[in-house]
Motif scaffolding. Structure first.
Motif, PDB file in Angstrom:
ATOM      1  N   TYR A 134      14.498  29.589 -12.830  1.00 37.60           N
ATOM      2  CA  TYR A 134      14.681  28.561 -11.809  1.00 37.60           C
ATOM      3  C   TYR A 134      13.388  27.801 -11.526  1.00 37.60           C
ATOM      4  O   TYR A 134      13.413  26.597 -11.263  1.00 37.60           O
ATOM      5  N   TYR A 135      12.262  28.473 -11.590  1.00 36.61           N
ATOM      6  CA  TYR A 135      10.988  27.766 -11.455  1.00 36.61           C
ATOM      7  C   TYR A 135      10.819  26.749 -12.584  1.00 36.61           C
ATOM      8  O   TYR A 135      10.355  25.624 -12.352  1.00 36.61           O
ATOM      9  N   ALA A 136      11.195  27.137 -13.796  1.00 38.56           N
ATOM     10  CA  ALA A 136      11.090  26.216 -14.928  1.00 38.56           C
ATOM     11  C   ALA A 136      12.017  25.021 -14.732  1.00 38.56           C
ATOM     12  O   ALA A 136      11.630  23.864 -14.959  1.00 38.56           O
ATOM     13  N   TYR A 137      13.235  25.294 -14.299  1.00 39.13           N
ATOM     14  CA  TYR A 137      14.187  24.216 -14.001  1.00 39.13           C
ATOM     15  C   TYR A 137      13.618  23.264 -12.945  1.00 39.13           C
ATOM     16  O   TYR A 137      13.670  22.044 -13.086  1.00 39.13           O
ATOM     17  N   SER A 138      13.053  23.836 -11.863  1.00 36.94           N
ATOM     18  CA  SER A 138      12.494  23.010 -10.783  1.00 36.94           C
ATOM     19  C   SER A 138      11.352  22.145 -11.276  1.00 36.94           C
ATOM     20  O   SER A 138      11.193  20.997 -10.856  1.00 36.94           O
ATOM     21  N   SER A 139      10.559  22.688 -12.198  1.00 38.43           N
ATOM     22  CA  SER A 139       9.462  21.918 -12.772  1.00 38.43           C
ATOM     23  C   SER A 139       9.990  20.739 -13.580  1.00 38.43           C
ATOM     24  O   SER A 139       9.478  19.615 -13.474  1.00 38.43           O
ATOM     25  N   ILE A 140      11.025  20.978 -14.359  1.00 37.50           N
ATOM     26  CA  ILE A 140      11.607  19.904 -15.171  1.00 37.50           C
ATOM     27  C   ILE A 140      12.146  18.784 -14.283  1.00 37.50           C
ATOM     28  O   ILE A 140      11.883  17.597 -14.509  1.00 37.50           O
ATOM     29  N   VAL A 141      12.899  19.160 -13.253  1.00 39.52           N
ATOM     30  CA  VAL A 141      13.464  18.164 -12.332  1.00 39.52           C
ATOM     31  C   VAL A 141      12.350  17.408 -11.612  1.00 39.52           C
ATOM     32  O   VAL A 141      12.394  16.182 -11.476  1.00 39.52           O
ATOM     33  N   ASN A 142      11.365  18.132 -11.140  1.00 37.18           N
ATOM     34  CA  ASN A 142      10.262  17.518 -10.405  1.00 37.18           C
ATOM     35  C   ASN A 142       9.517  16.498 -11.263  1.00 37.18           C
ATOM     36  O   ASN A 142       9.138  15.419 -10.814  1.00 37.18           O
ATOM     37  N   THR A 143       9.301  16.852 -12.525  1.00 39.60           N
ATOM     38  CA  THR A 143       8.606  15.966 -13.450  1.00 39.60           C
ATOM     39  C   THR A 143       9.434  14.716 -13.730  1.00 39.60           C
ATOM     40  O   THR A 143       8.907  13.588 -13.763  1.00 39.60           O
ATOM     41  N   ALA A 144      10.742  14.904 -13.922  1.00 44.44           N
ATOM     42  CA  ALA A 144      11.637  13.763 -14.122  1.00 44.44           C
ATOM     43  C   ALA A 144      11.629  12.848 -12.894  1.00 44.44           C
ATOM     44  O   ALA A 144      11.616  11.614 -13.010  1.00 44.44           O
ATOM     45  N   LYS A 145      11.612  13.456 -11.712  1.00 43.21           N
ATOM     46  CA  LYS A 145      11.569  12.692 -10.470  1.00 43.21           C
ATOM     47  C   LYS A 145      10.319  11.819 -10.404  1.00 43.21           C
ATOM     48  O   LYS A 145      10.377  10.655  -9.992  1.00 43.21           O
ATOM     49  N   ALA A 146       9.184  12.378 -10.816  1.00 48.71           N
ATOM     50  CA  ALA A 146       7.925  11.633 -10.788  1.00 48.71           C
ATOM     51  C   ALA A 146       8.022  10.368 -11.633  1.00 48.71           C
ATOM     52  O   ALA A 146       7.602   9.282 -11.205  1.00 48.71           O
ATOM     53  N   LEU A 147       8.589  10.477 -12.839  1.00 54.37           N
ATOM     54  CA  LEU A 147       8.695   9.303 -13.711  1.00 54.37           C
ATOM     55  C   LEU A 147       9.676   8.279 -13.150  1.00 54.37           C
ATOM     56  O   LEU A 147       9.451   7.070 -13.250  1.00 54.37           O
ATOM     57  N   LEU A 148      10.773   8.757 -12.575  1.00 58.16           N
ATOM     58  CA  LEU A 148      11.749   7.825 -12.003  1.00 58.16           C
ATOM     59  C   LEU A 148      11.153   7.057 -10.827  1.00 58.16           C
ATOM     60  O   LEU A 148      11.403   5.857 -10.660  1.00 58.16           O
ATOM     61  N   ILE A 149      10.364   7.747  -9.997  1.00 60.41           N
ATOM     62  CA  ILE A 149       9.700   7.070  -8.876  1.00 60.41           C
ATOM     63  C   ILE A 149       8.747   6.000  -9.399  1.00 60.41           C
ATOM     64  O   ILE A 149       8.626   4.909  -8.823  1.00 60.41           O
ATOM     65  N   SER A 150       8.076   6.299 -10.517  1.00 60.03           N
ATOM     66  CA  SER A 150       7.153   5.315 -11.102  1.00 60.03           C
ATOM     67  C   SER A 150       7.896   4.065 -11.572  1.00 60.03           C
ATOM     68  O   SER A 150       7.309   2.996 -11.697  1.00 60.03           O
TER      69      SER A 150
END
Length: 697
Positions: free
Chosen positions: A609-625
């Motif tokens: 779940y930590y790995a999943y959260s990292s993937i989502v968080n990283t995707a979120k960062a690019l979408l915000i950009s």
């Protein structure tokens, strides 16, 4: 600041407190933006209050249980770091106000010496797990729900699946069909049941109060006790992935269920079964099944009761016979939920020396002393009388529930504590016959969020404001007809009309006088309300809503000497806003580190779940950009795939890549592979982001 570290025995707790200390310093330096810091400290029980520069500390007390040692510890902390006042909440927590942010790590470390936590007492996580305060002593209960509430609390504390939810998540356990823990207004509510000799629960889901109250649906009429934690985990996984994150007012579980439909939600829960960390979770009740041992009481103190009539009235109103023969519980009516450390210490010594060394805090902001020998009731009456703790009306009509309102809360619109004090005075002086009335509840909140639970009260008041010409006065929305019906059913109160706040006492008088004059024999308040109808009460109170004849005193709120001014307090340092994208990517790295650490501890589900959260968080960062919305995890995943599939090559569609999490069991092999995938993904995104920055220069 460093001295507390060597005194913490639990390395996980020590890491948590040190992390809070470090993040506070980073925030002061402007290296963490305000929004991210707020999220972090809220998850550690540190809440900004209305007054600038100080914090409210919420202490998480599962199902309201406190020992003498813990109460002493909390009293000591309040004296050292605050002002000696303790506030009981409607979620069986204790709050301490006016604490300096700098001292919160040290305060937390002090509490942990007696196994008391702040972790996830606030924030977008699983909040305090509440339960009927009579659990374990109730004559009508099929079994004690306390160990089940405790197991749920322990399992989800620091659990990675519920650390960054879209909004808070509330769980309750009711010991009987009376549903005294209010399952119908919780995200998940459990009601004790036994079917064919098997211990289990009825499960309610998706309830909530606030401005858009919703009654819970029945998820299961009955499930075995060893299934409640897997069910909760599955629900939390779905809420984490599909729950709203950007629009705070729409981010509770009740809105997700309303938006996608109950059947669709249940289907998503069923699809999570393969990914669960456990499929059954037997709960050990050994520590809760032991006999009451009061061998330390060698003799019964002899006391003189000066007023036998008052003593008998107290026993009738405030003493509850336990299912354990020869024992009673004593209810203490705590006005506004506030009591002070000098009295707390004396109370703590009383329950240790002459009772079972345990109190429970109630959902109505009171104290219940448990396991008192019946022959000790006169002694307790005399001792509690010295503390001012024998006011009759425990959990009765005279016992008004109230949130802190504008006293300390950022969101308070009008005073709730001030009007509550006046209404209690009116009841005590003019309606003393209601001291034993359990049929009518009165609840007050300072705003629409219903922390005082006014939306489910028979008679409720909500703090508001009202205009009179060019001026604004404090006001109360009057609500009628809410109720706990039992077995998971409830009623939401009707909003009848709005009146100036200073007319609240007269509104209460009008309602109660009318009730006394017109109620039929044996008729409950709810049936009386339904018979008369909402329009009847609107007409009854309409004259009180007139704002053309306000006096100067109407523009001064209860408990204040200043003219009323509608204001939502900020009470939090503005901080320095930095690059949110950089912050998110930094957090993604932290989550990968947490995943690796969990893997090394053979905690495979946590690692995944930590790995999943990292993937989502990283995707979120690019979408915000890219200026895209990031309302839900599911939306982030879909949008990332649509926008970045031709820019970041993962070999498979992004949804297939990330949703390995729900298509695989949490084995060691999958945890290892998923972490490797998440690390490679992060490197690719980091490289892409670096190239974008370079090209943009």
């Amino acid at each position: 600041m460093q001295s507390f570290r060597s005194e913490i025995e639990n390395p996980i707790v020590e890491k948590d407190i040190i992390d809070l200390e470090k993040k506070i310093q980073l925030f002061y330096k402007g290296e963490i933006d305000e929004e991210r810091f707020r999220s972090l400290r809220l998850a550690r029980g540190v809440y900004g209050q209305r007054q600038f520069g100080v914090q409210m500390i919420r202490i998480k007390l599962p199902y309201g249980k406190l020992t003498s040692e813990q109460l002493h510890r909390i009293a000591n902390v309040s004296d050292e770091y605050s002002r000696g006042r303790l506030h009981i909440t409607t979620r069986q927590d204790i709050q301490i106000h006016h604490v300096s942010l700098d001292r919160t790590p040290e305060l937390w470390a002090e509490l942990e010496k007696d196994d008391i936590t702040l972790r996830e007492a606030c924030g977008n996580a699983v909040r305090n797990v509440t339960a009927s305060e009579t659990a374990g002593i109730d004559k009508d209960e099929p079994f004690d729900v306390s160990p089940y509430a405790h197991a749920v609390f322990e399992f989800f504390l620091r659990n990675p699946i519920c650390q960054e939810l879209g909004r808070k998540f509330k769980i309750s356990f009711s010991g009987t069909d009376k549903d005294t823990a209010l399952s119908f207004m919780h995200d998940l509510g459990f009601i004790a049941k036994i079917e064919n000799g098997t211990i289990g629960f009825k499960v309610m889901i998706g309830g909530g109060l606030g401005s858009q109250a919703r009654l819970a649906d029945t998820l299961f009429e009955f499930i075995e006790a060893d299934k409640i934690i897997p069910v909760t985990e599955a629900v939390l996984r779905v809420f984490d992935r599909y729950g709203e994150r950007s629009k705070r007012a729409k981010a509770r579980l009740k809105f997700l269920i309303k938006d996608i439909g109950f059947e669709a939600f249940v289907k998503l829960v069923e699809e999570e079964q393969k990914a669960l960390s456990i499929t059954t979770f037997p709960i050990d009740t050994t520590d809760f099944d032991s006999e009451i041992n009061l061998d330390h009481i060698k003799e019964i103190p002899v006391v003189v009761i000066e007023d036998e009539a008052a003593f008998e009235a107290w026993k009738t109103a405030n003493v509850i016979a336990q299912k354990q023969e020869g024992f009673s519980a004593i209810g203490i009516k705590v006005h506004l939920g506030d009591f002070y450390t000098d009295k707390a210490r004396i109370l703590a010594d009383l329950v240790k020396n002459y009772a079972g060394n345990e109190i429970r805090l109630s959902l109505r902001q009171n104290i219940l002393i448990r396991h008192v020998k019946n022959e000790l009731l006169p002694f307790f009456y005399v001792e509690l009388q010295k503390l001012g703790f024998v006011d009759v009306g425990y959990e009765s009509t005279l016992d008004i529930t109230s949130c802190p309102g504008t006293d300390t809360c950022n969101l308070g619109i009008a005073s709730s504590t001030g009007v509550s004090a006046e209404l209690e005075r009116v009841l005590k002086v003019e309606f003393p016959q209601y001291a034993n009335n359990k049929d009518i509840t009165i609840k007050i909140s300072g705003c629409m969020n219903s922390c005082g639970q006014h939306t489910m009260a028979h008679i409720g008041f909500q703090g508001m404001s009202i205009k009179s010409g060019n001026y604004v006065a404090p006001a109360l929305q009057v609500l009628l007809g809410g109720s706990v019906l039992g077995n998971g059913e409830g009623r939401i109160a009707d909003k009848v009309l709005k009146i100036p706040s200073k007319r609240g006492p007269q509104a209460l008088r009008s309602i109660l006088f009318d009730y006394q004059e017109n109620v039929a024999v044996g008729e409950s308040f709810i049936n009386y309300y339904d018979r008369q109808g909402e329009k009847y009460f609107y007409d009854l109170l309409k004259s009180l809503s007139d704002t053309t004849n306000l006096e100067q005193s109407d523009f001064i709120d209860w408990g204040s000497e200043q003219a009323y001014e509608k204001a939502v307090g900020v009470g939090e340092c503005a901080g320095v806003v930095i690059d949110l994208i950089a912050t998110l990517l930094f957090e993604s790295e932290e989550k990968l580190d947490n995943s690796a650490a969990s893997l090394n501890l053979n905690q495979y589900s946590d690692s995944i779940y930590y790995a999943y959260s990292s993937i989502v968080n990283t995707a979120k960062a690019l979408l915000i950009s890219e200026g895209k919305k990031t309302n839900t995890h599911a939306g982030i995943i879909a949008d990332f795939e649509a926008i970045f599939s031709d820019k970041i090559d993962l070999g498979v569609p992004f949804s297939e890549f990330i949703f390995q999490i729900k298509n695989n069991e949490p084995t060691q092999e999958f945890a290892q592979n998923y972490l490797i995938d998440a690390q490679l993904y992060y490197k690719k995104v980091d490289a892409y982001r670096a190239q974008v920055i370079t090209d943009g220069k």
